[in-house]
Design an enzyme around this catalytic site. Structure first.
Site, PDB file in Angstrom:
ATOM      1  N   VAL A  70       0.316   9.168  23.296  1.00 38.44           N
ATOM      2  CA  VAL A  70      -0.337  10.115  24.210  1.00 38.44           C
ATOM      3  C   VAL A  70      -1.835   9.827  24.258  1.00 38.44           C
ATOM      4  O   VAL A  70      -2.453   9.793  25.339  1.00 38.44           O
ATOM      5  CB  VAL A  70      -0.076  11.577  23.765  1.00 38.44           C
ATOM      6  N   THR A 124       7.844  10.288   8.514  1.00 42.62           N
ATOM      7  CA  THR A 124       7.784  10.158   9.975  1.00 42.62           C
ATOM      8  C   THR A 124       9.181  10.326  10.546  1.00 42.62           C
ATOM      9  O   THR A 124      10.176   9.942   9.915  1.00 42.62           O
ATOM     10  CB  THR A 124       7.211   8.788  10.390  1.00 42.62           C
ATOM     11  N   ASN A 170       0.822  -1.203   0.000  1.00 39.84           N
ATOM     12  CA  ASN A 170       0.000   0.000   0.000  1.00 39.84           C
ATOM     13  C   ASN A 170       0.862   1.262   0.000  1.00 39.84           C
ATOM     14  O   ASN A 170       0.653   2.174  -0.816  1.00 39.84           O
ATOM     15  CB  ASN A 170      -0.907   0.013   1.228  1.00 39.84           C
ATOM     16  N   TYR A 215       6.926  -0.805   8.700  1.00 37.80           N
ATOM     17  CA  TYR A 215       6.166   0.413   8.378  1.00 37.80           C
ATOM     18  C   TYR A 215       7.137   1.560   8.103  1.00 37.80           C
ATOM     19  O   TYR A 215       7.018   2.272   7.107  1.00 37.80           O
ATOM     20  CB  TYR A 215       5.221   0.768   9.531  1.00 37.80           C
ATOM     21  N   HIS A 216       8.126   1.715   8.973  1.00 43.26           N
ATOM     22  CA  HIS A 216       9.083   2.800   8.784  1.00 43.26           C
ATOM     23  C   HIS A 216       9.930   2.570   7.528  1.00 43.26           C
ATOM     24  O   HIS A 216      10.314   3.512   6.848  1.00 43.26           O
ATOM     25  CB  HIS A 216       9.964   2.958  10.028  1.00 43.26           C
ATOM     26  N   VAL A 243      12.197  -3.930  18.974  1.00 45.39           N
ATOM     27  CA  VAL A 243      13.659  -3.940  18.948  1.00 45.39           C
ATOM     28  C   VAL A 243      14.078  -2.496  18.716  1.00 45.39           C
ATOM     29  O   VAL A 243      13.927  -1.945  17.619  1.00 45.39           O
ATOM     30  CB  VAL A 243      14.185  -4.841  17.809  1.00 45.39           C
ATOM     31  N   LYS A 259       8.116   3.970   4.751  1.00 44.58           N
ATOM     32  CA  LYS A 259       8.191   5.435   4.699  1.00 44.58           C
ATOM     33  C   LYS A 259       9.530   5.889   4.121  1.00 44.58           C
ATOM     34  O   LYS A 259       9.601   6.879   3.386  1.00 44.58           O
ATOM     35  CB  LYS A 259       7.995   6.032   6.096  1.00 44.58           C
ATOM     36  N   SER A 282      10.855  -0.274  11.925  1.00 48.41           N
ATOM     37  CA  SER A 282       9.836  -1.304  11.679  1.00 48.41           C
ATOM     38  C   SER A 282       9.635  -1.365  10.170  1.00 48.41           C
ATOM     39  O   SER A 282      10.125  -0.489   9.436  1.00 48.41           O
ATOM     40  CB  SER A 282       8.506  -0.940  12.355  1.00 48.41           C
TER      41      SER A 282
END
Lengths: 428, 492
Positions: B328, B224, B198, B270-271, B416, B274, B268
């Site tokens: 948060v 990010t 995606n 995900y990162h 990790v 990015k 990760s």
């Protein structure tokens, strides 16, 4: 056909004669014997956009509003480019009595405006799609890879590659001319060779140096122009009035001098610090600035948002700038031979937009008006420059108006169409 | 605001997406046109909105002096600017749509509504109930008087996406349509692949669509801060590119790093997606003269914006579960239901943070100040840097103002990652170049969250998904419950 007006951009009168005599341009030799060839003066300053606008309208810049390739929009520091939309006078093919016209590659006609006939714009034309009227003629032009202009960047790949491109562009242009010529019974045809100007800008040094490997390349290109001229002559009947013009002369350029650098050094121009200076970076205390090629404008109060020069101060300021530019030397050589007052040069409704001063460059010098002040003498591959004197005017036969002794570009239509454009008497 | 304080007053038409590049011209040689953007010479453009001014030098007209750019509280903004938000249904996409529409932009959006499905699959839900997109669009019209166009569309459906871009000719494109969860991407192979597919393929396809159908649109790409990782050397986290005076010393020689992309060290998959997005955008700007701001966003929190407050039907989603919530937001939810705030490992992991409200201001300011053709730039969108422990402490302290007795719990770290590390974030550009000034601090935003989440209907929705708050996804791929290491009540 009533008129075939041929343009050969940047062809000096003396060079045409010389090439005709030497055999480089044999068809020209034959043509020149059939009429009158005289030197002509270009626009002031000697910039193609203004000169072609004068040739096709019979007016000087004060009448057609083209003073260069660029101009500041009124009351602002926004830099606009002149185009058919800022061109305020009517070209001869747009006159009400004008019959169908085929107009090809005439500078300053972009974007193509509707007319009785067909028009393919000359430079500066940034998109072929908008350079063609009527639009239905576009697909055919695209199919032959018609280019409005050769890509200047090819010079960086070498002169041979560049000239090859010029030849390709000329070939397709001439193919287009002959294709459209037969489509309709045109009353007027105007066609301009512009590759000659490109060649002169970049290979003038080779022309002047017979030992250069590109000397013959230069001559060969003109030989090809002449061959194409021969094709045109072959097709023209004797009844058609035939004229050939160029917009300015040419000479050697050894240095490109940035007038704005000189004005800054002389204390006339002051800019804010900026990595990419624009006219809006001019400080209010600036009293003058230059635009390509040799136009100087006083930073007048009321004319520009931050202008500070009052009418009372203008005369002394122009005198000071004139004195300065006539005395200043760059690399030990003068940069100007004359500084002309704009007020005395132009006539017409746009005269108020004229430059205050026009700087006539010294031999070997080209003038620029860039605002990037990093280099007084700008590095460039260009080695040929325009001249005010010695552009070309030729007309076949004797059925034409009087050719003035001091022929200027704005007189062309007076000579060719005296009844419409001027009070000059038809020759006996 | 006076004109002189607008961050983008001096930007020129060369940055304006309404301007069409026509060529470079060298007037010293009679105006030969060269069609390479990198060529030497005078730039020539035409304005699609003001064709009457003809061809002009784009550097000679500023936003301040152009009638098409209107002054707003976020700087000059192109009047009726067409903005396409990809991922409009999301936590950020929807409030941005409302804010831009209120500012007079013509806002278009797509979303495949995947987030709604993925959150539901997890057994979680948005704490604030959210309406369908059709209802939201209608509510925006009713309560804010703005028109927003939404189409349900998958970013990976390139045929539809490209047709839509062609149709609306966006002047700015905001890429929020990515799966935004590190633990989701680490849960199993299907989810990792889904994330990469995606995010990476979606963004890559988008770039081709922009190149071919809206090449002058600015691309606001959401990255990010996690792309950078947390270098143990203490090297500052520069804003994506090394500053001009950065030097690498190696074997007695010095090498300039100025302007080069800084190292990425994602934490990760995900990162990783990015980071790949960053490179794709960077390359597209280089190859095709696209233009982009890559926004390295800190951890976002809060649910306040002026527009969102106009009516409950305008709420944006608010997730708190392990996969889709952020720290948060989750801590406040945990505090509200009396659940200990869960800290991973030592809790000394440092991160950058920003409120939703501030993030929306930043993105708006970036949209208002488009990059120049070919320009790729990065901003670190962060206002504060805290350790997770500090956040837990602050949330617990503020919770007491609401009579909540908050516990904090350290658990075995499922990730990790470095738990002890220096963390110096450079975040200067948004303030210095884009005029950003924070409008919401940590304490006020958290108080607002407590007020919202303590409302009975919201508390009930938190309790209903209580089991999804405690982490289960381990980076190692192992299964099993994470061990609780320590629980305590922070001192006042």
């Amino acid at each position: 056909m009533d008129l075939f007006l041929l343009g050969i951009d940047g062809l000096p009168r003396w060079m045409w004669q010389k090439f005709a005599a030497s055999g480089v341009m044999p068809h020209s030799a034959q043509l020149l014997r059939s009429g009158t060839l005289v030197p002509m003066k270009s626009a002031l300053p000697e910039v193609s956009s203004a000169a072609w606008a004068s040739i096709v309208t019979g007016q000087n810049s004060g009448g057609h509003n083209v003073f260069g390739f660029t101009d500041l929009m009124d009351g602002s520091y926004s830099l606009g480019f002149t185009s058919s939309r800022t061109f305020r006078a009517r070209p001869f093919w747009a006159e009400p009595e004008s019959g169908p016209s085929l107009i090809m590659n005439v500078p300053q006609t972009y974007p193509a405006q509707p007319l009785n006939g067909m028009l393919v714009s000359g430079f500066v034309a940034l998109d072929l799609k908008r350079a063609v009227y009527p639009a239905e003629q576009l697909p055919w032009l695209e199919s032959i890879r018609y280019s409005v202009d050769a890509d200047m960047s090819l010079v960086e790949k070498g002169k041979a590659r560049f000239v090859e491109e010029l030849r390709r562009v000329m070939t397709t242009r001439c193919e287009a001319l002959h294709h459209h010529w037969g489509r309709e019974a045109w009353q007027n045809v105007m066609f301009v060779f512009t590759g000659t100007d490109r060649l002169n800008h970049y290979l003038w040094e080779d022309y002047e140096d017979p030992t250069s490997p590109f000397h013959q390349t230069f001559l060969d290109y003109y030989h090809e122009v002449d061959r194409q001229l021969g094709r045109i002559l072959e097709r023209l009947d004797d009844r058609t009035q035939l004229a050939a013009v160029s917009d300015h002369g040419f000479a050697r350029q050894r240095r490109s001098v940035n007038l704005n650098c000189l004005l800054a050094e002389g204390g006339f121009l002051k800019l804010k610090d900026s990595p990419r200076p624009a006219f809006s970076d001019m400080l209010s205390e600036s009293s003058a600035f230059a635009m390509d090629p040799g136009r100087i404008y006083l930073h007048r109060q009321g004319r520009y948002p931050g202008g500070s020069v009052t009418p009372d101060a203008a005369e002394a300021l122009m005198q000071a700038i004139t004195t300065y530019l006539l005395s200043v030397k760059v690399e030990g050589e003068p940069v100007a031979t004359e500084v002309i007052r704009g007020a005395g040069v132009y006539s017409g409704p746009y005269s108020h937009r004229a430059p205050d001063l026009i700087v006539m460059p010294a031999p070997d010098v080209a003038l620029s008006g860039r605002l990037n002040l990093s280099a007084l003498v700008e590095p460039t591959l260009i080695n040929g420059r325009h001249t005010y004197e010695e552009s070309t005017f030729f007309v076949r036969g004797t059925e034409h108006g009087v050719i003035p002794e001091d022929m200027h570009v704005e007189h062309v239509l007076q000579v060719l169409r005296p009844q419409q454009y001027g009070c000059l008497r038809r020759a006996a | 605001m006076t004109q002189s304080t607008c961050h983008n007053a001096g930007q020129t038409c060369w940055s304006c997406p309404a301007v069409e590049f026509k060529g470079h011209v060298d007037f010293r040689a009679c105006g030969q046109a060269a069609f390479r953007k990198a060529a030497e010479g005078q730039l020539v453009v035409e304005c699609r909105r003001r064709p009457e001014i003809g061809y002009f030098d784009p550097l000679s007209i500023t936003f301040e002096s152009c009638s098409e750019w209107k002054q707003t509280e976020n700087g000059y903004l192109l009047d009726g600017m067409r903005v396409l938000i990809l991922g409009m249904d999301g936590y950020l996409g929807w409030p941005l749509a409302l804010k831009l529409a209120k500012l007079g932009c013509r806002v278009y959006g797509i979303d495949n509504l995947l987030r709604r499905r993925l959150v539901a699959e997890r057994g979680a839900q948005s704490v604030t109930e959210i309406r369908s997109m059709a209802e939201r669009v209608a509510a925006a019209k009713e309560h804010l008087g703005v028109d927003i166009e939404f189409r349900e569309m998958d970013l990976l459906d390139r045929e539809s996406l490209f047709a839509y871009i062609r149709e609306i000719q966006p002047e700015s494109i905001v890429q929020f349509a990515e799966i935004p969860s590190a633990p989701y991407s680490m849960a199993d192979v299907e989810r990792a692949v889904n994330t990469i597919q995606n995010n990476v393929v979606g963004t890559l396809g988008l770039l081709f669509g922009v190149r071919d159908h809206a090449p002058d649109a600015s691309i606001i790409k959401l990255g990010t801060m996690g792309e950078y990782g947390s270098p143990l050397t203490g090297r500052p986290l520069f804003e994506g590119l090394f500053p001009g005076d950065a030097v690498l010393q190696y074997q007695g020689q010095e090498w300039s790093l100025g302007g080069e992309l800084t190292p990425r060290d994602p934490v990760s998959f995900y990162h990783v997606s990015k980071v790949q997005g960053t490179f794709s955008v960077y390359e597209a700007c280089k190859y095709w003269w696209l233009r982009s701001y890559d926004v390295m966003q800190g951890v976002i929190y809060g649910n306040y914006s002026e527009e969102l407050q106009a009516h409950a039907d305008l709420s944006t989603r608010f997730d708190i579960d392990e996969w889709w919530g952020t720290v948060v937001n989750r801590f406040v939810a945990q505090a509200v239901i009396g659940m200990p705030l869960t800290i991973y490992g030592s809790g000394n992991q440092m991160r950058g943070y920003i409120t939703l409200r501030d993030a929306m201001q930043c993105i708006t300011r970036l949209i208002a100040a488009p990059p120049e053709p070919g320009q790729y730039d990065v901003v670190n969108q962060v206002t504060d840097v805290f350790s997770v422990l500090q956040i837990a402490q602050m949330v617990a302290t503020i919770g007491r103002e609401f009579d909540l007795d908050v516990e904090v719990q350290r658990i075995e770290n499922p990730r990790v990652e470095s738990e002890e590390h220096p963390y110096e974030v450079i975040h200067e550009k948004l303030g210095e170049r884009f005029g950003f000034a924070s409008e919401s601090g940590f304490a006020d935003e958290v108080r607002h969250l407590f007020r919202v989440l303590l409302q009975p209907e919201h508390k009930a929705r938190i309790l209903a998904q209580k089991d999804t708050l405690f982490p289960k996804t381990k980076w190692s791929g192992e299964h099993g419950t994470l061990e609780v290491l320590e629980t305590w009540k922070p001192s006042a």
